[in-house]
Design a protein around this motif. Structure first.
Motif, PDB file in Angstrom:
ATOM      1  N   ARG A   1     -17.378  22.114   7.022  1.00 38.08           N
ATOM      2  CA  ARG A   1     -16.954  23.731   6.968  1.00 38.08           C
ATOM      3  C   ARG A   1     -17.134  24.183   5.440  1.00 38.08           C
ATOM      4  NH1 ARG A   1     -13.440  25.203  11.250  1.00 38.08           N
ATOM      5  NH2 ARG A   1     -13.138  27.149   9.912  1.00 38.08           N
ATOM      6  N   THR A   2     -17.594  25.440   5.399  1.00 37.30           N
ATOM      7  CA  THR A   2     -17.691  25.669   3.903  1.00 37.30           C
ATOM      8  C   THR A   2     -16.075  26.282   3.560  1.00 37.30           C
ATOM      9  OG1 THR A   2     -18.398  28.002   4.837  1.00 37.30           O
ATOM     10  CG2 THR A   2     -19.976  26.333   3.922  1.00 37.30           C
ATOM     11  N   SER A   3     -15.620  26.691   4.596  1.00 35.46           N
ATOM     12  CA  SER A   3     -14.156  27.159   4.002  1.00 35.46           C
ATOM     13  C   SER A   3     -13.193  27.133   5.183  1.00 35.46           C
ATOM     14  CB  SER A   3     -14.190  28.641   3.542  1.00 35.46           C
ATOM     15  OG  SER A   3     -14.572  29.398   4.543  1.00 35.46           O
TER      16      SER A   3
ATOM     17  N   ILE B   1       0.998  -1.223  -0.070  1.00 36.04           N
ATOM     18  CA  ILE B   1      -0.012  -0.005  -0.033  1.00 36.04           C
ATOM     19  C   ILE B   1       0.941   1.074   0.005  1.00 36.04           C
ATOM     20  CG2 ILE B   1      -1.794   1.151   1.070  1.00 36.04           C
ATOM     21  CD1 ILE B   1      -2.688  -1.353   2.560  1.00 36.04           C
ATOM     22  N   SER B   2       0.737   1.975  -1.077  1.00 31.78           N
ATOM     23  CA  SER B   2       1.521   3.372  -1.165  1.00 31.78           C
ATOM     24  C   SER B   2       0.808   4.258  -0.280  1.00 31.78           C
ATOM     25  CB  SER B   2       1.481   3.890  -2.754  1.00 31.78           C
ATOM     26  OG  SER B   2       2.065   2.761  -3.441  1.00 31.78           O
ATOM     27  N   PRO B   3       1.496   5.498   0.134  1.00 31.73           N
ATOM     28  CA  PRO B   3       0.805   6.619   0.989  1.00 31.73           C
ATOM     29  C   PRO B   3      -0.484   7.031   0.166  1.00 31.73           C
ATOM     30  CG  PRO B   3       3.259   6.767   0.777  1.00 31.73           C
ATOM     31  CD  PRO B   3       3.009   5.807  -0.084  1.00 31.73           C
ATOM     32  N   ALA B   4      -1.696   7.407   0.870  1.00 34.35           N
ATOM     33  CA  ALA B   4      -2.774   7.689   0.365  1.00 34.35           C
ATOM     34  C   ALA B   4      -2.460   9.439   0.005  1.00 34.35           C
ATOM     35  CB  ALA B   4      -3.852   7.844   1.396  1.00 34.35           C
ATOM     36  N   SER B   5      -2.977   9.825  -1.063  1.00 39.56           N
ATOM     37  CA  SER B   5      -3.210  11.114  -1.484  1.00 39.56           C
ATOM     38  C   SER B   5      -4.395  11.770  -1.075  1.00 39.56           C
ATOM     39  CB  SER B   5      -2.827  11.361  -2.778  1.00 39.56           C
ATOM     40  OG  SER B   5      -3.635  10.808  -3.684  1.00 39.56           O
ATOM     41  N   ILE B   6      -4.290  12.856  -0.433  1.00 42.52           N
ATOM     42  CA  ILE B   6      -5.486  13.755  -0.122  1.00 42.52           C
ATOM     43  C   ILE B   6      -5.385  14.949  -0.687  1.00 42.52           C
ATOM     44  CG2 ILE B   6      -6.942  14.530   2.005  1.00 42.52           C
ATOM     45  CD1 ILE B   6      -5.589  12.552   3.966  1.00 42.52           C
ATOM     46  N   ASP B   7      -6.617  15.379  -1.284  1.00 40.95           N
ATOM     47  CA  ASP B   7      -6.716  16.498  -2.086  1.00 40.95           C
ATOM     48  C   ASP B   7      -8.019  17.169  -1.602  1.00 40.95           C
ATOM     49  OD1 ASP B   7      -6.187  18.722  -3.659  1.00 40.95           O
ATOM     50  OD2 ASP B   7      -6.767  17.588  -5.501  1.00 40.95           O
ATOM     51  N   LEU B   8      -7.871  18.748  -1.439  1.00 38.33           N
ATOM     52  CA  LEU B   8      -9.142  19.330  -0.684  1.00 38.33           C
ATOM     53  C   LEU B   8      -9.872  19.979  -2.200  1.00 38.33           C
ATOM     54  CD1 LEU B   8     -10.961  20.768   1.330  1.00 38.33           C
ATOM     55  CD2 LEU B   8      -9.273  22.480   1.548  1.00 38.33           C
ATOM     56  N   GLU B   9     -10.904  19.749  -2.344  1.00 39.63           N
ATOM     57  CA  GLU B   9     -11.598  20.408  -3.611  1.00 39.63           C
ATOM     58  C   GLU B   9     -12.950  20.382  -3.479  1.00 39.63           C
ATOM     59  OE1 GLU B   9     -12.126  18.769  -8.042  1.00 39.63           O
ATOM     60  OE2 GLU B   9      -9.873  18.471  -7.344  1.00 39.63           O
ATOM     61  N   ASN B  10     -13.457  21.893  -3.559  1.00 41.27           N
ATOM     62  CA  ASN B  10     -15.074  21.848  -3.092  1.00 41.27           C
ATOM     63  C   ASN B  10     -15.516  21.652  -2.033  1.00 41.27           C
ATOM     64  OD1 ASN B  10     -15.164  22.996  -5.706  1.00 41.27           O
ATOM     65  ND2 ASN B  10     -15.609  20.868  -6.771  1.00 41.27           N
ATOM     66  N   ASN B  11     -14.890  22.104  -1.026  1.00 45.47           N
ATOM     67  CA  ASN B  11     -15.309  21.570   0.322  1.00 45.47           C
ATOM     68  C   ASN B  11     -15.449  19.882   0.431  1.00 45.47           C
ATOM     69  OD1 ASN B  11     -15.961  22.506   3.227  1.00 45.47           O
ATOM     70  ND2 ASN B  11     -17.941  22.186   2.783  1.00 45.47           N
ATOM     71  N   GLN B  12     -14.630  19.224   0.028  1.00 45.27           N
ATOM     72  CA  GLN B  12     -14.509  17.796   0.215  1.00 45.27           C
ATOM     73  C   GLN B  12     -12.876  17.278   0.151  1.00 45.27           C
ATOM     74  OE1 GLN B  12     -16.832  16.511  -3.432  1.00 45.27           O
ATOM     75  NE2 GLN B  12     -18.623  16.304  -2.160  1.00 45.27           N
ATOM     76  N   LEU B  13     -12.695  16.327   0.763  1.00 42.26           N
ATOM     77  CA  LEU B  13     -11.400  15.672   0.768  1.00 42.26           C
ATOM     78  C   LEU B  13     -11.531  14.578  -0.142  1.00 42.26           C
ATOM     79  CD1 LEU B  13     -10.143  15.666   4.483  1.00 42.26           C
ATOM     80  CD2 LEU B  13      -9.478  17.370   2.579  1.00 42.26           C
ATOM     81  N   HIS B  14     -10.758  14.616  -1.230  1.00 48.39           N
ATOM     82  CA  HIS B  14     -10.885  13.460  -2.301  1.00 48.39           C
ATOM     83  C   HIS B  14      -9.628  12.512  -1.798  1.00 48.39           C
ATOM     84  CE1 HIS B  14     -13.637  15.068  -5.244  1.00 48.39           C
ATOM     85  NE2 HIS B  14     -13.460  16.115  -4.432  1.00 48.39           N
ATOM     86  N   VAL B  15      -9.692  11.307  -1.347  1.00 54.49           N
ATOM     87  CA  VAL B  15      -8.598  10.344  -0.986  1.00 54.49           C
ATOM     88  C   VAL B  15      -8.536   9.412  -1.946  1.00 54.49           C
ATOM     89  CG1 VAL B  15      -8.087   8.830   0.888  1.00 54.49           C
ATOM     90  CG2 VAL B  15      -9.380  11.002   1.409  1.00 54.49           C
ATOM     91  N   ASN B  16      -7.177   8.979  -2.257  1.00 55.08           N
ATOM     92  CA  ASN B  16      -6.910   7.948  -3.189  1.00 55.08           C
ATOM     93  C   ASN B  16      -5.914   7.153  -2.602  1.00 55.08           C
ATOM     94  OD1 ASN B  16      -6.755   6.446  -5.640  1.00 55.08           O
ATOM     95  ND2 ASN B  16      -5.434   7.944  -6.346  1.00 55.08           N
ATOM     96  N   ILE B  17      -5.962   5.919  -2.501  1.00 51.80           N
ATOM     97  CA  ILE B  17      -5.154   4.856  -1.726  1.00 51.80           C
ATOM     98  C   ILE B  17      -4.799   3.825  -3.061  1.00 51.80           C
ATOM     99  CG2 ILE B  17      -4.681   3.295   0.091  1.00 51.80           C
ATOM    100  CD1 ILE B  17      -7.062   4.393   1.426  1.00 51.80           C
ATOM    101  N   PRO B  18      -3.405   3.783  -3.371  1.00 53.26           N
ATOM    102  CA  PRO B  18      -2.879   2.988  -4.565  1.00 53.26           C
ATOM    103  C   PRO B  18      -2.580   1.636  -3.631  1.00 53.26           C
ATOM    104  CG  PRO B  18      -1.677   4.955  -4.346  1.00 53.26           C
ATOM    105  CD  PRO B  18      -2.638   5.035  -3.175  1.00 53.26           C
ATOM    106  N   LEU B  19      -2.922   0.336  -4.127  1.00 50.86           N
ATOM    107  CA  LEU B  19      -2.644  -0.667  -3.669  1.00 50.86           C
ATOM    108  C   LEU B  19      -2.207  -1.869  -4.701  1.00 50.86           C
ATOM    109  CD1 LEU B  19      -5.670  -0.097  -2.190  1.00 50.86           C
ATOM    110  CD2 LEU B  19      -5.026  -2.245  -1.100  1.00 50.86           C
ATOM    111  N   SER B  20      -1.280  -2.506  -4.303  1.00 54.16           N
ATOM    112  CA  SER B  20      -0.687  -3.704  -5.560  1.00 54.16           C
ATOM    113  C   SER B  20      -0.923  -4.988  -4.769  1.00 54.16           C
ATOM    114  CB  SER B  20       0.428  -3.279  -5.881  1.00 54.16           C
ATOM    115  OG  SER B  20       1.639  -3.389  -5.195  1.00 54.16           O
ATOM    116  N   PHE B  21      -1.196  -5.820  -5.577  1.00 50.10           N
ATOM    117  CA  PHE B  21      -1.340  -7.257  -5.115  1.00 50.10           C
ATOM    118  C   PHE B  21      -0.274  -8.023  -5.693  1.00 50.10           C
ATOM    119  CE2 PHE B  21      -6.208  -7.076  -4.560  1.00 50.10           C
ATOM    120  CZ  PHE B  21      -6.292  -6.574  -3.176  1.00 50.10           C
TER     121      PHE B  21
END
Length: 191
Positions: free
Chosen positions: A133-135, A53-73
């Motif tokens: 929170r809105t901002s 499991i690689s480090p998860a990337s977190i991005d703040l966009e439009n009052n939401q956190l977009h989380v992406n976790i790359p895995l390899s089997f």
């Protein structure tokens, strides 16, 4: 002339025999029983020796956190996962992110729509955390980024019970990198 007729008959005969053999082979493949295994049988393979499991990337966009976790089997586990009848995933958020969210629980079930298979035996788990929170002020957001936030991922079986857990998945904020790039660009423009 007789040789030409004999050759044509021999060719047609070989063609029909080949077509018949191909049909029998397809029927044998169709009749082959499909082996289905449960995720519980793979419990021992769901470990750090087969899952990376690689480090998860977190991005703040439009009052939401977009989380992406790359895995390899591992290739062996990936082949086995193709025959699993049902499995699920669950992500446990760190308290600092959960406190800022509108979620009712800190545990997020991952559905098939949240999983994207990429190249070969790699996949990405992506989900969105809506914020209450809105901002954020830049100081609040910088404070959140400086914390050592860790996610926890669990594989679940058909009864939604965790059978394997991966704790302390590191996180990195993409928004911070974007902000640093735009700040460095502004500094460069001022020269």
């Amino acid at each position: 002339m007789k040789n030409l007729y004999l050759l044509a008959i021999l060719f047609l005969l070989l063609f029909f025999i080949g077509a018949l053999c191909l049909q029998k082979r397809e029927e044998a493949v169709i009749r082959k029983p499909y082996t289905v295994i449960s995720i519980d049988q793979l419990k021992n393979m769901l470990s750090t020796s087969h899952v990376s499991i690689s480090p998860a990337s977190i991005d703040l966009e439009n009052n939401q956190l977009h989380v992406n976790i790359p895995l390899s089997f591992s290739p062996n586990l990936y082949r086995q996962m193709a025959d699993v009848e049902h499995f699920g995933m669950k992500i446990d958020l760190p308290q600092d992110i959960y406190a800022l969210s509108t979620l009712k629980e800190a545990s997020i079930p991952i559905t098939a729509q949240n999983i994207r298979y990429t190249d070969k035996h790699f996949l990405e788990v992506s989900f969105i955390v809506p914020l209450n929170r809105t901002s954020f002020t830049s100081k609040e957001f910088t404070n959140l980024m400086q914390k050592d936030l860790k996610l926890h991922l669990s594989f679940t079986n058909a009864k939604n019970k965790p059978i394997a857990s991966f704790r302390d998945i590191e996180t990195e904020f993409i928004s911070k990198q974007k902000a640093e790039r735009s700040n460095s660009f502004r500094l460069f423009k001022n020269f």
